[in-house]
Write a protein that holds these residues in place. Structure first.
Motif, PDB file in Angstrom:
ATOM      1  N   ARG A   1      35.708  47.292  47.708  1.00 30.26           N
ATOM      2  CA  ARG A   1      36.239  46.121  46.993  1.00 30.26           C
ATOM      3  C   ARG A   1      36.476  46.460  45.523  1.00 30.26           C
ATOM      4  O   ARG A   1      37.541  46.186  44.976  1.00 30.26           O
ATOM      5  CB  ARG A   1      35.279  44.946  47.147  1.00 30.26           C
ATOM      6  N   GLU A   2      35.486  47.081  44.878  1.00 31.74           N
ATOM      7  CA  GLU A   2      35.626  47.420  43.457  1.00 31.74           C
ATOM      8  C   GLU A   2      36.743  48.423  43.226  1.00 31.74           C
ATOM      9  O   GLU A   2      37.540  48.276  42.293  1.00 31.74           O
ATOM     10  CB  GLU A   2      34.310  47.982  42.914  1.00 31.74           C
ATOM     11  N   LEU A   3      36.813  49.446  44.076  1.00 31.79           N
ATOM     12  CA  LEU A   3      37.839  50.471  43.913  1.00 31.79           C
ATOM     13  C   LEU A   3      39.239  49.896  44.112  1.00 31.79           C
ATOM     14  O   LEU A   3      40.139  50.114  43.286  1.00 31.79           O
ATOM     15  CB  LEU A   3      37.604  51.616  44.900  1.00 31.79           C
ATOM     16  N   LEU A   4      39.430  49.153  45.187  1.00 30.09           N
ATOM     17  CA  LEU A   4      40.747  48.547  45.440  1.00 30.09           C
ATOM     18  C   LEU A   4      41.128  47.564  44.336  1.00 30.09           C
ATOM     19  O   LEU A   4      42.278  47.543  43.896  1.00 30.09           O
ATOM     20  CB  LEU A   4      40.769  47.838  46.793  1.00 30.09           C
ATOM     21  N   ALA A   5      40.176  46.751  43.895  1.00 31.34           N
ATOM     22  CA  ALA A   5      40.463  45.783  42.832  1.00 31.34           C
ATOM     23  C   ALA A   5      40.896  46.516  41.564  1.00 31.34           C
ATOM     24  O   ALA A   5      41.873  46.133  40.908  1.00 31.34           O
ATOM     25  CB  ALA A   5      39.242  44.910  42.561  1.00 31.34           C
ATOM     26  N   GLU A   6      40.185  47.581  41.235  1.00 32.33           N
ATOM     27  CA  GLU A   6      40.510  48.350  40.034  1.00 32.33           C
ATOM     28  C   GLU A   6      41.920  48.929  40.125  1.00 32.33           C
ATOM     29  O   GLU A   6      42.687  48.876  39.161  1.00 32.33           O
ATOM     30  CB  GLU A   6      39.491  49.482  39.883  1.00 32.33           C
ATOM     31  N   LEU A   7      42.278  49.464  41.286  1.00 29.66           N
ATOM     32  CA  LEU A   7      43.610  50.036  41.463  1.00 29.66           C
ATOM     33  C   LEU A   7      44.706  48.966  41.420  1.00 29.66           C
ATOM     34  O   LEU A   7      45.756  49.172  40.813  1.00 29.66           O
ATOM     35  CB  LEU A   7      43.673  50.807  42.782  1.00 29.66           C
ATOM     36  N   LEU A   8      44.457  47.826  42.053  1.00 32.75           N
ATOM     37  CA  LEU A   8      45.460  46.754  42.082  1.00 32.75           C
ATOM     38  C   LEU A   8      45.606  46.043  40.740  1.00 32.75           C
ATOM     39  O   LEU A   8      46.673  45.526  40.420  1.00 32.75           O
ATOM     40  CB  LEU A   8      45.123  45.740  43.182  1.00 32.75           C
ATOM     41  N   GLU A   9      44.533  46.023  39.953  1.00 36.40           N
ATOM     42  CA  GLU A   9      44.566  45.322  38.658  1.00 36.40           C
ATOM     43  C   GLU A   9      45.544  45.946  37.671  1.00 36.40           C
ATOM     44  O   GLU A   9      45.907  45.310  36.684  1.00 36.40           O
ATOM     45  CB  GLU A   9      43.164  45.265  38.043  1.00 36.40           C
ATOM     46  N   GLU A  10      45.977  47.174  37.933  1.00 37.30           N
ATOM     47  CA  GLU A  10      46.972  47.789  37.057  1.00 37.30           C
ATOM     48  C   GLU A  10      48.291  47.011  37.093  1.00 37.30           C
ATOM     49  O   GLU A  10      49.013  46.967  36.103  1.00 37.30           O
ATOM     50  CB  GLU A  10      47.207  49.247  37.456  1.00 37.30           C
ATOM     51  N   GLU A  11      48.587  46.405  38.249  1.00 34.99           N
ATOM     52  CA  GLU A  11      49.866  45.701  38.412  1.00 34.99           C
ATOM     53  C   GLU A  11      49.739  44.204  38.647  1.00 34.99           C
ATOM     54  O   GLU A  11      50.697  43.465  38.435  1.00 34.99           O
ATOM     55  CB  GLU A  11      50.630  46.294  39.597  1.00 34.99           C
ATOM     56  N   PHE A  12      48.584  43.754  39.136  1.00 40.43           N
ATOM     57  CA  PHE A  12      48.445  42.359  39.582  1.00 40.43           C
ATOM     58  C   PHE A  12      47.196  41.708  39.000  1.00 40.43           C
ATOM     59  O   PHE A  12      46.273  42.393  38.582  1.00 40.43           O
ATOM     60  CB  PHE A  12      48.355  42.310  41.119  1.00 40.43           C
ATOM     61  N   ASP A  13      47.161  40.380  39.017  1.00 41.91           N
ATOM     62  CA  ASP A  13      45.948  39.626  38.687  1.00 41.91           C
ATOM     63  C   ASP A  13      45.119  39.569  39.965  1.00 41.91           C
ATOM     64  O   ASP A  13      45.572  39.008  40.966  1.00 41.91           O
ATOM     65  CB  ASP A  13      46.273  38.198  38.227  1.00 41.91           C
ATOM     66  N   VAL A  14      43.922  40.132  39.944  1.00 51.69           N
ATOM     67  CA  VAL A  14      43.119  40.270  41.149  1.00 51.69           C
ATOM     68  C   VAL A  14      41.817  39.487  41.038  1.00 51.69           C
ATOM     69  O   VAL A  14      41.104  39.576  40.049  1.00 51.69           O
ATOM     70  CB  VAL A  14      42.790  41.763  41.420  1.00 51.69           C
ATOM     71  N   GLN A  15      41.542  38.729  42.081  1.00 47.46           N
ATOM     72  CA  GLN A  15      40.274  38.021  42.244  1.00 47.46           C
ATOM     73  C   GLN A  15      39.661  38.588  43.525  1.00 47.46           C
ATOM     74  O   GLN A  15      40.384  38.943  44.459  1.00 47.46           O
ATOM     75  CB  GLN A  15      40.558  36.526  42.397  1.00 47.46           C
ATOM     76  N   THR A  16      38.331  38.683  43.583  1.00 49.10           N
ATOM     77  CA  THR A  16      37.705  39.259  44.759  1.00 49.10           C
ATOM     78  C   THR A  16      36.680  38.317  45.380  1.00 49.10           C
ATOM     79  O   THR A  16      36.171  37.412  44.724  1.00 49.10           O
ATOM     80  CB  THR A  16      36.995  40.596  44.427  1.00 49.10           C
ATOM     81  N   ALA A  17      36.400  38.579  46.658  1.00 52.82           N
ATOM     82  CA  ALA A  17      35.354  37.862  47.390  1.00 52.82           C
ATOM     83  C   ALA A  17      34.739  38.841  48.381  1.00 52.82           C
ATOM     84  O   ALA A  17      35.419  39.741  48.880  1.00 52.82           O
ATOM     85  CB  ALA A  17      35.932  36.651  48.117  1.00 52.82           C
ATOM     86  N   GLY A  18      33.448  38.641  48.672  1.00 51.10           N
ATOM     87  CA  GLY A  18      32.720  39.576  49.509  1.00 51.10           C
ATOM     88  C   GLY A  18      32.604  39.208  50.972  1.00 51.10           C
ATOM     89  O   GLY A  18      32.083  39.981  51.765  1.00 51.10           O
ATOM     90  N   ASP A  19      33.085  38.019  51.357  1.00 54.39           N
ATOM     91  CA  ASP A  19      33.083  37.644  52.772  1.00 54.39           C
ATOM     92  C   ASP A  19      34.145  36.573  52.995  1.00 54.39           C
ATOM     93  O   ASP A  19      34.738  36.072  52.047  1.00 54.39           O
ATOM     94  CB  ASP A  19      31.692  37.176  53.238  1.00 54.39           C
ATOM     95  N   GLY A  20      34.372  36.245  54.269  1.00 49.57           N
ATOM     96  CA  GLY A  20      35.443  35.313  54.608  1.00 49.57           C
ATOM     97  C   GLY A  20      35.250  33.914  54.048  1.00 49.57           C
ATOM     98  O   GLY A  20      36.195  33.288  53.574  1.00 49.57           O
ATOM     99  N   ILE A  21      34.031  33.420  54.071  1.00 57.71           N
ATOM    100  CA  ILE A  21      33.760  32.064  53.569  1.00 57.71           C
ATOM    101  C   ILE A  21      33.966  32.009  52.059  1.00 57.71           C
ATOM    102  O   ILE A  21      34.600  31.086  51.534  1.00 57.71           O
ATOM    103  CB  ILE A  21      32.356  31.608  53.993  1.00 57.71           C
ATOM    104  N   ALA A  22      33.452  33.017  51.337  1.00 56.19           N
ATOM    105  CA  ALA A  22      33.664  33.081  49.886  1.00 56.19           C
ATOM    106  C   ALA A  22      35.147  33.259  49.573  1.00 56.19           C
ATOM    107  O   ALA A  22      35.652  32.717  48.584  1.00 56.19           O
ATOM    108  CB  ALA A  22      32.851  34.222  49.288  1.00 56.19           C
TER     109      ALA A  22
END
Length: 120
Positions: A18-39
């Motif tokens: 999650r952290e790695l993908l978010a970091e890579l995507l944040e270069e181009e996009f506004d990224v919000q993360t969640a750790g499970d389906g309900i969250a």
């Protein structure tokens, strides 16, 4: 020209991925993360993303069920499902299915094109 960045919700239960993908995507996009389906669903309801990127195997609610809830609330939102499986029941609720391991360039290109489509 629309200069607002595409909003991405990344739902992944593996913290390192999650952290790695978010970091890579944040270069181009506004990224919000969640750790499970309900969250992830709660985060989507609070701030609608243009594109939801979700793993299939999540605690609480799998990615395809999350996709169904997202599409029911906001049909224009695009969903990218990431899975290690070649066949995923319920994948028809998703706009794109990417196999693991994730090719970050393919993911980024998919987010870009789907994000633009979600806004029109």
């Amino acid at each position: 020209m629309d200069t607002e960045r595409i909003k991405v919700l990344l739902v992944e239960d593996d913290g390192d991925s999650r952290e790695l993908l978010a970091e890579l995507l944040e270069e181009e996009f506004d990224v919000q993360t969640a750790g499970d389906g309900i969250a992830g669903l709660k985060a989507f309801e609070e701030e609608h993303a243009d594109v939801v990127v979700t793993d299939e195997s999540l605690p609480g609610m799998c990615g395809t069920v999350l996709a169904q809830h997202v599409k029911a609330r906001a049909p224009h939102t695009r969903v990218i499902l990431v899975s290690g499986y070649s066949q995923v029941e319920g994948a028809e609720h998703c706009d794109v299915v990417l196999r693991k391991p994730i090719d970050v360039q393919r993911l980024s290109a998919a987010v870009e094109s789907l994000g633009e489509a979600a806004r029109h």
